[in-house]
Design an enzyme around this catalytic site. Sequence first.
Site, mmCIF file in Angstrom:
data_model
loop_
_atom_site.group_PDB
_atom_site.id
_atom_site.type_symbol
_atom_site.label_atom_id
_atom_site.label_comp_id
_atom_site.label_asym_id
_atom_site.label_seq_id
_atom_site.Cartn_x
_atom_site.Cartn_y
_atom_site.Cartn_z
ATOM 1 N N HIS A 183 -7.401 3.788 3.029
ATOM 2 C CA HIS A 183 -7.285 4.698 4.169
ATOM 3 C C HIS A 183 -8.659 5.082 4.725
ATOM 4 O O HIS A 183 -8.803 5.372 5.914
ATOM 5 C CB HIS A 183 -6.559 5.993 3.764
ATOM 6 C CG HIS A 183 -5.081 5.870 3.614
ATOM 7 N ND1 HIS A 183 -4.500 5.223 2.545
ATOM 8 C CD2 HIS A 183 -4.057 6.326 4.387
ATOM 9 C CE1 HIS A 183 -3.187 5.281 2.668
ATOM 10 N NE2 HIS A 183 -2.886 5.947 3.765
ATOM 11 N N ASP A 200 0.855 -1.190 0.000
ATOM 12 C CA ASP A 200 0.000 0.000 0.000
ATOM 13 C C ASP A 200 0.886 1.233 0.000
ATOM 14 O O ASP A 200 2.085 1.157 0.300
ATOM 15 C CB ASP A 200 -0.927 0.009 1.220
ATOM 16 C CG ASP A 200 -1.868 1.205 1.228
ATOM 17 O OD1 ASP A 200 -2.420 1.534 0.161
ATOM 18 O OD2 ASP A 200 -2.031 1.841 2.288
ATOM 19 N N SER A 201 0.262 2.376 -0.277
ATOM 20 C CA SER A 201 1.002 3.634 -0.273
ATOM 21 C C SER A 201 1.359 4.093 1.139
ATOM 22 O O SER A 201 2.229 4.941 1.313
ATOM 23 C CB SER A 201 0.180 4.729 -0.964
ATOM 24 O OG SER A 201 -1.021 4.972 -0.249
ATOM 25 N N CYS A 237 -10.754 3.823 -1.084
ATOM 26 C CA CYS A 237 -9.348 3.970 -0.703
ATOM 27 C C CYS A 237 -9.204 3.237 0.617
ATOM 28 O O CYS A 237 -10.057 3.393 1.509
ATOM 29 C CB CYS A 237 -8.972 5.444 -0.550
ATOM 30 S SG CYS A 237 -7.299 5.704 0.115
ATOM 31 N N CYS A 249 -4.427 -1.172 -2.105
ATOM 32 C CA CYS A 249 -4.440 0.244 -2.464
ATOM 33 C C CYS A 249 -5.292 0.388 -3.713
ATOM 34 O O CYS A 249 -5.033 -0.294 -4.721
ATOM 35 C CB CYS A 249 -3.011 0.717 -2.730
ATOM 36 S SG CYS A 249 -2.862 2.396 -3.396
ATOM 37 N N GLU A 270 -2.928 9.814 7.454
ATOM 38 C CA GLU A 270 -1.488 9.652 7.670
ATOM 39 C C GLU A 270 -0.971 10.563 8.786
ATOM 40 O O GLU A 270 -0.037 10.216 9.494
ATOM 41 C CB GLU A 270 -0.729 9.938 6.367
ATOM 42 C CG GLU A 270 -0.971 8.933 5.260
ATOM 43 C CD GLU A 270 -0.190 7.641 5.429
ATOM 44 O OE1 GLU A 270 0.963 7.706 5.895
ATOM 45 O OE2 GLU A 270 -0.742 6.571 5.115
#
Length: 282
Positions: free
Chosen positions: A186, A10-11, A184, A73, A152
């Site tokens: 996240h 994942d990012s 997403c 992701c 993040e």
Amino acid sequence: MKHLPIGYIDSGFGGLTVVKESLKQLPNESIIFLGDNARCPYGSRPLSEVKHYIWQMAHFLMEKGIKMLVIACNTGTAAALDDLRFNLPIPVVGVIHPGSRAAIKATLNDKIGIIGTIGTVESHLYDEILLEKSDQIEVYAKACPDFVPIVEENRIFSEETKQLTQEYLAEFKEQGIDTLILGCTHYPLMKRVIGPIVGPEVKLIDSGAETISEVSALLDYFNLSRTVEEANLKPASHQFFTTGSAETFAEFAKTWLPIASLEVKSCRIEGEKIIEINHCES
């Protein structure tokens, strides 16, 4: 081959929502995760650049030894899924197809909303998959580029985040959706903010969590699943890597994952390769 871990990329932190579901649904399986926090977020980058990053991470995990790769992701899935599936000798799973199928199953009025990064929304992959499966579906997509930095930077529950989320999601009320894809990995970390804003009548689809059901089915299909007996002989292991700060990653991960002793190792990006450098424990 069965004893090898499942690889997740994942990012940044978002893929941990997929890992959490894996720990729940597939407790016998070992996990190796790589988060590219140093180059996060991916959503505003060109898909060609994201594809390059995904390949770098895939090579890193392939060298470690994995039996399946999960692109945890949405932007990465849109950029690289087909290419990785064609070129890698192991099964590769993305998060977009499972999320789309779950949304079609959940909707009662055929009005589905999608929120994601700029890259995911502009790829139109969710739209294409949904409309391929049902021409009755009305799709409403909205890019929410600020959500990944919010997660993040751990600003999820600030008043500013609540206000911004209300602004992003206001149009969905007018469109009358009854299902919203969190496009997403996240975004599920923001469910407690998103849910009250869209209202209880809107079903939230966690595309990452839906992905693990597909992973489970593919493990069985390819005869790669580990049994309880095999796990008792050799317990499942959990390895975590990040291109960012191992300390920050460990601090975030230990609040999200039910792992008593969590080890995170740091990597650095050198030219075309990602290389392990050191670790910390938390």
